[in-house]
Every structure is written in structure tokens, then in C-alpha cells.
Scaffold this motif. Structure first.
Motif, PDB file in Angstrom:
ATOM      1  N   PHE A 143       0.826  -1.200   0.000  1.00  0.00           N
ATOM      2  CA  PHE A 143       0.000   0.000   0.000  1.00  0.00           C
ATOM      3  C   PHE A 143       0.870   1.263   0.000  1.00  0.00           C
ATOM      4  CE2 PHE A 143      -3.862  -2.165   2.242  1.00  0.00           C
ATOM      5  CZ  PHE A 143      -4.107  -2.866   1.075  1.00  0.00           C
ATOM      6  N   ILE A 144       1.969   1.209   0.743  1.00  0.00           N
ATOM      7  CA  ILE A 144       2.889   2.355   0.778  1.00  0.00           C
ATOM      8  C   ILE A 144       3.446   2.624  -0.615  1.00  0.00           C
ATOM      9  CG2 ILE A 144       5.054   3.267   1.731  1.00  0.00           C
ATOM     10  CD1 ILE A 144       4.561   1.495   4.197  1.00  0.00           C
ATOM     11  N   VAL A 145       3.866   1.557  -1.299  1.00  0.00           N
ATOM     12  CA  VAL A 145       4.396   1.695  -2.660  1.00  0.00           C
ATOM     13  C   VAL A 145       3.345   2.306  -3.580  1.00  0.00           C
ATOM     14  CG1 VAL A 145       5.136   0.393  -4.697  1.00  0.00           C
ATOM     15  CG2 VAL A 145       6.099  -0.147  -2.460  1.00  0.00           C
ATOM     16  N   GLU A 146       2.106   1.845  -3.461  1.00  0.00           N
ATOM     17  CA  GLU A 146       1.018   2.385  -4.285  1.00  0.00           C
ATOM     18  C   GLU A 146       0.843   3.879  -4.037  1.00  0.00           C
ATOM     19  OE1 GLU A 146      -3.806   1.765  -5.072  1.00  0.00           O
ATOM     20  OE2 GLU A 146      -2.798   0.666  -3.459  1.00  0.00           O
ATOM     21  N   GLY A 147       0.818   4.266  -2.757  1.00  0.00           N
ATOM     22  CA  GLY A 147       0.656   5.681  -2.413  1.00  0.00           C
ATOM     23  C   GLY A 147       1.795   6.533  -2.923  1.00  0.00           C
ATOM     24  N   VAL A 148       3.032   6.047  -2.775  1.00  0.00           N
ATOM     25  CA  VAL A 148       4.212   6.780  -3.239  1.00  0.00           C
ATOM     26  C   VAL A 148       4.138   7.010  -4.751  1.00  0.00           C
ATOM     27  CG1 VAL A 148       6.710   6.614  -3.605  1.00  0.00           C
ATOM     28  CG2 VAL A 148       5.738   6.045  -1.381  1.00  0.00           C
ATOM     29  N   ARG A 149       3.792   5.958  -5.488  1.00  0.00           N
ATOM     30  CA  ARG A 149       3.716   6.068  -6.953  1.00  0.00           C
ATOM     31  C   ARG A 149       2.631   7.049  -7.385  1.00  0.00           C
ATOM     32  NH1 ARG A 149       4.255  -0.401  -8.475  1.00  0.00           N
ATOM     33  NH2 ARG A 149       6.528  -0.561  -8.214  1.00  0.00           N
ATOM     34  N   ASP A 150       1.454   6.949  -6.772  1.00  0.00           N
ATOM     35  CA  ASP A 150       0.344   7.841  -7.138  1.00  0.00           C
ATOM     36  C   ASP A 150       0.722   9.307  -6.909  1.00  0.00           C
ATOM     37  OD1 ASP A 150      -1.086   5.568  -7.668  1.00  0.00           O
ATOM     38  OD2 ASP A 150      -2.416   5.718  -5.926  1.00  0.00           O
ATOM     39  N   LEU A 151       1.183   9.596  -5.715  1.00  0.00           N
ATOM     40  CA  LEU A 151       1.447  10.983  -5.317  1.00  0.00           C
ATOM     41  C   LEU A 151       2.603  11.597  -6.099  1.00  0.00           C
ATOM     42  CD1 LEU A 151       1.000  10.383  -1.503  1.00  0.00           C
ATOM     43  CD2 LEU A 151      -0.495  11.795  -2.914  1.00  0.00           C
ATOM     44  N   SER A 152       3.635  10.808  -6.359  1.00  0.00           N
ATOM     45  CA  SER A 152       4.782  11.348  -7.091  1.00  0.00           C
ATOM     46  C   SER A 152       4.492  11.499  -8.581  1.00  0.00           C
ATOM     47  CB  SER A 152       6.020  10.469  -6.889  1.00  0.00           C
ATOM     48  OG  SER A 152       5.801   9.158  -7.381  1.00  0.00           O
ATOM     49  N   THR A 153       3.762  10.537  -9.148  1.00  0.00           N
ATOM     50  CA  THR A 153       3.427  10.615 -10.572  1.00  0.00           C
ATOM     51  C   THR A 153       2.542  11.814 -10.866  1.00  0.00           C
ATOM     52  OG1 THR A 153       3.584   8.209 -10.797  1.00  0.00           O
ATOM     53  CG2 THR A 153       2.373   9.385 -12.506  1.00  0.00           C
ATOM     54  N   LEU A 154       1.631  12.115  -9.938  1.00  0.00           N
ATOM     55  CA  LEU A 154       0.728  13.251 -10.129  1.00  0.00           C
ATOM     56  C   LEU A 154       1.248  14.511  -9.444  1.00  0.00           C
ATOM     57  CD1 LEU A 154      -2.620  11.278  -9.842  1.00  0.00           C
ATOM     58  CD2 LEU A 154      -1.609  12.266 -11.898  1.00  0.00           C
ATOM     59  N   ASN A 155       2.546  14.498  -9.147  1.00  0.00           N
ATOM     60  CA  ASN A 155       3.263  15.695  -8.662  1.00  0.00           C
ATOM     61  C   ASN A 155       2.568  16.391  -7.493  1.00  0.00           C
ATOM     62  OD1 ASN A 155       5.374  15.553 -10.651  1.00  0.00           O
ATOM     63  ND2 ASN A 155       3.890  16.309 -12.156  1.00  0.00           N
ATOM     64  N   HIS A 156       2.161  15.605  -6.498  1.00  0.00           N
ATOM     65  CA  HIS A 156       1.523  16.217  -5.326  1.00  0.00           C
ATOM     66  C   HIS A 156       2.614  16.700  -4.382  1.00  0.00           C
ATOM     67  CE1 HIS A 156      -1.074  16.411  -1.638  1.00  0.00           C
ATOM     68  NE2 HIS A 156      -1.839  16.998  -2.540  1.00  0.00           N
ATOM     69  N   ASP A 157       3.060  17.914  -4.612  1.00  0.00           N
ATOM     70  CA  ASP A 157       4.211  18.452  -3.896  1.00  0.00           C
ATOM     71  C   ASP A 157       3.984  18.553  -2.389  1.00  0.00           C
ATOM     72  OD1 ASP A 157       6.936  19.560  -4.512  1.00  0.00           O
ATOM     73  OD2 ASP A 157       6.145  21.234  -3.331  1.00  0.00           O
ATOM     74  N   ALA A 158       2.734  18.715  -1.991  1.00  0.00           N
ATOM     75  CA  ALA A 158       2.430  18.829  -0.558  1.00  0.00           C
ATOM     76  C   ALA A 158       2.753  17.541   0.190  1.00  0.00           C
ATOM     77  CB  ALA A 158       0.958  19.190  -0.367  1.00  0.00           C
TER      78      ALA A 158
END
Length: 282
Positions: A143-158
Motif C-alpha cells: 500500500f505504501i508503494v502504491e501511495g508513493v507512486r500515485d502521489l509522485s506521478t501526479l506531482n503532489h508536492d504537498a
């Protein structure tokens, strides 16, 4: 079956089955039947569940495509599309959230400029980002890997700090995904933050870093040469490979000194190849 074998054995011996043996045989027959029945029921249940989930995904996908089409290409405002009653009802479903994020990422990979920015904005303002943040903060590494990929791919800088904090996770895949995420979000200079740590960048990690740099067209950092002085030899090796990729000749002198100092045969070979290539280019 075991029961028939027991009966044949008893007949051959000329002795009738005792009441205890009869009950044992009956128990084995019933247990075998119930096990087979249970296996069939579970298989049927899983098949029906997957079928229903696939139908549900298709329904969600169609609804999402309709919303995104209006938002991306028909100049509808974000407030209008997010106010759609169908979207608002579906958004509460966890399966919809997962399907929606994967669809947004797929579109994001195929579009650039204003469209990619609009998709990033949709991800955040719609609240879908909360699904990925929850994944990032999970105790389960997939789940952590999934979250990391989603947030970084969609450039969620926050979410940068939250993602960076996961670099100490014990699972190697999580560490690698965090490193790749930081590079995607802030550039290759993120590597220099770990040059004095024990973070080991094996060949698999380095190949993924180089792939990420190429795919996302990440520019060379101004301080690329600092990686060559790292006490972490895996960081030095990555620095040499990045110099080769970026075709930077300004570090040739440092590389020439390094090749005479190191006893690492692999590092020597890589440096020699870089110097030879730079000589041909120049």
C-alpha cells in the motif's frame, strides 16, 4: 477412494468391519465430500465476486471518462464536473477511488502541458488524493508503494515530506520507490542528500533511477560532480553513470584521478568507458 480400499482389505482378510471402523470410513467419505463441496463453493463465489467487480469497474470507468472528457476538452469548470451527482455518489466507493486514480495516471502519462496540470488539479481538488495519502501512511508495504507512486506521478508536492520520511522503511522496494519519487518530484539532486548515508544503490536500483531520468527527461543537476566524492561507493558509481548519460565532459579530470585511486574493478571499467566516450565526442 480410501473407504473402498478399507472394504476390500477387510474382505480379503475375511473379517467384517467393526463398528469403529465403519464409523471411520463413513467419516472419511463425508469429510471428502464436504471438502470437495466447499472447494467448489469457494471457487464459484470467487468467480462471481470477480465478475461483479469487473462490471463495477467498467461502470466506474465509463462514468469517470465522461466527467474527465467534460473537464479536459469541453472547458467545463472543475466545480461543475465535481458537482455531478453521479460522480459524487461514486466517489465514496473505495474501488472507484482506485480505478479513478489509475485512469488519471494513465491519462497523465499520455498528456503534457495544460492537460497534465488539469489532471493533477483534479486529483487534489476531488479528494482522490486522500486515498493515496492513506495508502502512503499504511503499515503494509504494498500500500505504501502504491501511495508513493500515485502521489509522485501526479506531482503532489504537498506530500513530498511524507514521502521522504518513508526512506527509512525496512522494505527495499519501498526505499527504491521513495528514491524514485523524490527524483521525479525534485530532480536528480535528491541523490546527493544520501551520499553520506549507508543507503545502498545496487544495479537494480540504479537501472530504475536511470530509466526514471530518461522517461521524465530530468535535467542534470549543477552539482552532479559532488557524487564522485561520496564515501558511499554505490553513489559514486551512479554519479559516473549519470555523467555518461548526460555526456558531461567537465568532470573528466576528476574521473581520471578517481580511476587511479579506486581499487574497484567495476568502477574502473565504467570510468574508462565514460572517458573513452567523452574523448570520441570531443
Amino acid at each position: 477412494m480410501l473407504s473402498s480400499k478399507v472394504l476390500r482389505y477387510a474382505a480379503a482378510m475375511g473379517d467384517p468391519l467393526s463398528p469403529v471402523m465403519e464409523r471411520l470410513v463413513l467419516f472419511i467419505v463425508i469429510a471428502t465430500f464436504l471438502t470437495a463441496l466447499l472447494f467448489f463453493a469457494l471457487t464459484l463465489y470467487k468467480g462471481i465476486k470477480h465478475l461483479r467487480e469487473d462490471r463495477k469497474k467498467a461502470k466506474f470507468q465509463a462514468a469517470l471518462e465522461n466527467v474527465l472528457f467534460h473537464y479536459l476538452f469541453e472547458e467545463k469548470s472543475l466545480e461543475e464536473v465535481l458537482g455531478d451527482p453521479i460522480f459524487r455518489a461514486m466517489k465514496r466507493d473505495v474501488l472507484f477511488q482506485r480505478v479513478a486514480i489509475k485512469a488519471i495516471i494513465s491519462l497523465h502519462d499520455n498528456y503534457s502541458g495544460i492537460y497534465s496540470k488539469k489532471l493533477e488539479q483534479f486529483f487534489e481538488v476531488s479528494g482522490l488524493v486522500n486515498y493515496s495519502i492513506a495508502r502512503l501512511e499504511s503499515s503494509k508495504w504494498p500500500f505504501i508503494v502504491e501511495g508513493v507512486r500515485d502521489l509522485s506521478t501526479l506531482n503532489h508536492d504537498a506530500s513530498y515530506s511524507r514521502i521522504a520520511s518513508r526512506i527509512t522503511h525496512p522494505h527495499e522496494l519501498v526505499k527504491m520507490e521513495v528514491l524514485l519519487a523524490l527524483i521525479k518530484m525534485r530532480g536528480i539532486g535528491e541523490i546527493t542528500k544520501f551520499q553520506k548515508t549507508g543507503l545502498l544503490l545496487n544495479d537494480w536500483v540504479q537501472s530504475n533511477i536511470l530509466y526514471t531520468v530518461k522517461k521524465h527527461k530530468i535535467a542534470a543537476p549543477a552539482n552532479l560532480g559532488i557524487m564522485l566524492s561520496s564515501p558511499n561507493k554505490t553513489v559514486v558509481l551512479l554519479g559516473v553513470r549519470l555523467i555518461r548519460y548526460y555526456q558531461v565532459a567537465e568532470h573528466d579530470e576528476t574521473l581520471s584521478g578517481l580511476i587511479s585511486e579506486t581499487a574497484d574493478a567495476k568502477l574502473k571499467r565504467e570510468i574508462s568507458e565514460v572517458l573513452a566516450k567523452n574523448t570520441l565526442v570531443n
